[in-house]
Scaffold this motif. Structure first.
Motif, PDB file in Angstrom:
ATOM      1  N   ILE A  91       7.513   3.264   6.472  1.00 33.73           N
ATOM      2  CA  ILE A  91       7.047   3.584   5.128  1.00 33.73           C
ATOM      3  C   ILE A  91       8.094   3.028   4.181  1.00 33.73           C
ATOM      4  N   ALA A  92       7.665   2.120   3.303  1.00 30.53           N
ATOM      5  CA  ALA A  92       8.587   1.489   2.356  1.00 30.53           C
ATOM      6  C   ALA A  92       8.185   1.880   0.938  1.00 30.53           C
ATOM      7  N   PHE A  93       9.145   2.378   0.180  1.00 33.52           N
ATOM      8  CA  PHE A  93       8.929   2.792  -1.209  1.00 33.52           C
ATOM      9  C   PHE A  93       9.138   1.603  -2.131  1.00 33.52           C
ATOM     10  N   ASP A  94       8.266   1.459  -3.111  1.00 31.43           N
ATOM     11  CA  ASP A  94       8.404   0.418  -4.127  1.00 31.43           C
ATOM     12  C   ASP A  94       8.260   1.104  -5.475  1.00 31.43           C
ATOM     13  N   GLY A  95       9.372   1.306  -6.164  1.00 27.78           N
ATOM     14  CA  GLY A  95       9.362   2.008  -7.442  1.00 27.78           C
ATOM     15  C   GLY A  95       9.415   1.087  -8.632  1.00 27.78           C
ATOM     16  N   GLY A  96       8.984  -0.140  -8.468  1.00 34.82           N
ATOM     17  CA  GLY A  96       9.029  -1.105  -9.558  1.00 34.82           C
ATOM     18  C   GLY A  96       8.005  -0.816 -10.644  1.00 34.82           C
ATOM     19  N   TYR A  97       8.246  -1.348 -11.804  1.00 29.26           N
ATOM     20  CA  TYR A  97       7.353  -1.232 -12.950  1.00 29.26           C
ATOM     21  C   TYR A  97       7.108   0.217 -13.368  1.00 29.26           C
ATOM     22  N   GLY A  98       8.048   1.099 -13.072  1.00 28.34           N
ATOM     23  CA  GLY A  98       7.975   2.474 -13.534  1.00 28.34           C
ATOM     24  C   GLY A  98       6.922   3.341 -12.867  1.00 28.34           C
ATOM     25  N   ARG A  99       6.414   2.917 -11.712  1.00 30.75           N
ATOM     26  CA  ARG A  99       5.458   3.769 -11.003  1.00 30.75           C
ATOM     27  C   ARG A  99       5.777   3.800  -9.520  1.00 30.75           C
ATOM     28  N   ARG A 100       5.202   4.747  -8.841  1.00 29.74           N
ATOM     29  CA  ARG A 100       5.465   4.930  -7.420  1.00 29.74           C
ATOM     30  C   ARG A 100       4.434   4.157  -6.606  1.00 29.74           C
ATOM     31  N   ALA A 101       4.919   3.472  -5.595  1.00 34.19           N
ATOM     32  CA  ALA A 101       4.035   2.752  -4.677  1.00 34.19           C
ATOM     33  C   ALA A 101       4.686   2.745  -3.299  1.00 34.19           C
ATOM     34  N   PHE A 102       3.862   2.701  -2.273  1.00 34.15           N
ATOM     35  CA  PHE A 102       4.341   2.726  -0.896  1.00 34.15           C
ATOM     36  C   PHE A 102       3.570   1.715  -0.062  1.00 34.15           C
ATOM     37  N   TYR A 103       4.292   1.096   0.868  1.00 36.59           N
ATOM     38  CA  TYR A 103       3.695   0.265   1.899  1.00 36.59           C
ATOM     39  C   TYR A 103       3.808   1.059   3.196  1.00 36.59           C
ATOM     40  N   LEU A 104       2.687   1.284   3.859  1.00 35.92           N
ATOM     41  CA  LEU A 104       2.672   2.044   5.107  1.00 35.92           C
ATOM     42  C   LEU A 104       2.222   1.133   6.237  1.00 35.92           C
ATOM     43  N   HIS A 105       3.035   1.041   7.275  1.00 37.85           N
ATOM     44  CA  HIS A 105       2.747   0.191   8.424  1.00 37.85           C
ATOM     45  C   HIS A 105       2.398   1.085   9.613  1.00 37.85           C
ATOM     46  N   PRO A 106       1.136   1.078  10.057  1.00 41.15           N
ATOM     47  CA  PRO A 106       0.752   1.905  11.216  1.00 41.15           C
ATOM     48  C   PRO A 106       1.423   1.421  12.496  1.00 41.15           C
ATOM     49  N   LEU A 107       1.576   2.336  13.427  1.00 45.17           N
ATOM     50  CA  LEU A 107       2.106   1.964  14.740  1.00 45.17           C
ATOM     51  C   LEU A 107       1.191   0.925  15.375  1.00 45.17           C
ATOM     52  N   PRO A 108       1.748  -0.167  15.892  1.00 40.73           N
ATOM     53  CA  PRO A 108       0.905  -1.242  16.430  1.00 40.73           C
ATOM     54  C   PRO A 108       0.036  -0.808  17.608  1.00 40.73           C
ATOM     55  N   ARG A 109       0.479   0.164  18.346  1.00 41.60           N
ATOM     56  CA  ARG A 109      -0.314   0.587  19.500  1.00 41.60           C
ATOM     57  C   ARG A 109      -1.564   1.373  19.096  1.00 41.60           C
ATOM     58  N   LEU A 110      -1.664   1.764  17.825  1.00 43.83           N
ATOM     59  CA  LEU A 110      -2.812   2.541  17.371  1.00 43.83           C
ATOM     60  C   LEU A 110      -3.958   1.704  16.835  1.00 43.83           C
ATOM     61  N   THR A 111      -3.681   0.464  16.480  1.00 43.38           N
ATOM     62  CA  THR A 111      -4.716  -0.346  15.837  1.00 43.38           C
ATOM     63  C   THR A 111      -4.892  -1.680  16.546  1.00 43.38           C
ATOM     64  N   LYS A 112      -6.104  -2.192  16.499  1.00 41.87           N
ATOM     65  CA  LYS A 112      -6.385  -3.479  17.146  1.00 41.87           C
ATOM     66  C   LYS A 112      -6.049  -4.666  16.251  1.00 41.87           C
ATOM     67  N   SER A 113      -6.034  -4.468  14.933  1.00 44.31           N
ATOM     68  CA  SER A 113      -5.688  -5.553  14.015  1.00 44.31           C
ATOM     69  C   SER A 113      -4.394  -5.218  13.279  1.00 44.31           C
ATOM     70  N   LYS A 114      -3.724  -6.261  12.781  1.00 43.03           N
ATOM     71  CA  LYS A 114      -2.478  -6.071  12.042  1.00 43.03           C
ATOM     72  C   LYS A 114      -2.790  -5.910  10.564  1.00 43.03           C
ATOM     73  N   PHE A 115      -2.397  -4.809  10.002  1.00 46.88           N
ATOM     74  CA  PHE A 115      -2.591  -4.560   8.582  1.00 46.88           C
ATOM     75  C   PHE A 115      -1.587  -3.509   8.142  1.00 46.88           C
ATOM     76  N   GLN A 116      -1.517  -3.303   6.853  1.00 49.50           N
ATOM     77  CA  GLN A 116      -0.716  -2.224   6.296  1.00 49.50           C
ATOM     78  C   GLN A 116      -1.496  -1.624   5.140  1.00 49.50           C
ATOM     79  N   PHE A 117      -1.080  -0.451   4.747  1.00 55.32           N
ATOM     80  CA  PHE A 117      -1.691   0.211   3.602  1.00 55.32           C
ATOM     81  C   PHE A 117      -0.795   0.021   2.381  1.00 55.32           C
ATOM     82  N   TYR A 118      -1.414  -0.085   1.236  1.00 63.17           N
ATOM     83  CA  TYR A 118      -0.694  -0.101  -0.030  1.00 63.17           C
ATOM     84  C   TYR A 118      -1.224   1.069  -0.841  1.00 63.17           C
ATOM     85  N   VAL A 119      -0.340   2.017  -1.137  1.00 59.58           N
ATOM     86  CA  VAL A 119      -0.693   3.221  -1.890  1.00 59.58           C
ATOM     87  C   VAL A 119       0.121   3.201  -3.171  1.00 59.58           C
TER      88      VAL A 119
END
Length: 109
Positions: free
Chosen positions: A31-59
Motif C-alpha cells: 500500500i503506497a500513500f500519495d499525498g500530492g496536490y493536497g489530497r489523499r490517494a493510495f496505490y494498492l497492490h494485491p498479492l499476486p497469488r490471489l489474482t490471475k491478472s496483474k493490476f493495482q487499485f488507485y483510491v
C-alpha cells in the motif's frame, strides 16, 4: 500481508471506520500513500497469488465542499494507466473496501 509502514498507517487512519479494513489489508502486498496536490490517494497492490491478472487499485479522496463528508474514487490500473471503465466516484469508505474485495474475488485464480 504487507509489513507495517507509514503508508499503511495512513491507509488505516483513512479507513478505520470500516469493518472490511482487515480483509483488504490482509490481501495486499503493498500500500503506497500519495499525498500530492493536497489530497489523499493510495496505490494498492494485491498479492499476486490471489489474482490471475496483474493490476493495482488507485483510491483517491474526492475534493469535499465545506461541511460535507469527503468521498472516495476507486479505479483499477494496469501498466501504469487507469482503466476508466472501472472508475467509480462518490463512494464512502465502506463501499470502497467492499468493491475492492468484490474485484479481488472476481479476479481470483
Amino acid at each position: 500481508m504487507i509489513t507495517k509502514s507509514k503508508d499503511l498507517k495512513e491507509f488505516i487512519a483513512s479507513f478505520n471506520k470500516s469493518r472490511r479494513l482487515g480483509d483488504v489489508t490482509s490481501r495486499m502486498m503493498l500500500i503506497a500513500f500519495d499525498g500530492g496536490y493536497g489530497r489523499r490517494a493510495f496505490y494498492l497492490h494485491p498479492l499476486p497469488r490471489l489474482t490471475k491478472s496483474k493490476f493495482q487499485f488507485y483510491v483517491s479522496q474526492d475534493p469535499a465542499k465545506k461541511g460535507e463528508t469527503p468521498t472516495w474514487s476507486l479505479a483499477m490500473m494496469s501498466g501504469g494507466k487507469v482503466d476508466l471503465e472501472t472508475k467509480e466516484s462518490g463512494l464512502d469508505e465502506d463501499t470502497v473496501l467492499r468493491r475492492i474485495m468484490e474485484i479481488i474475488k472476481r479476479e481470483e485464480n
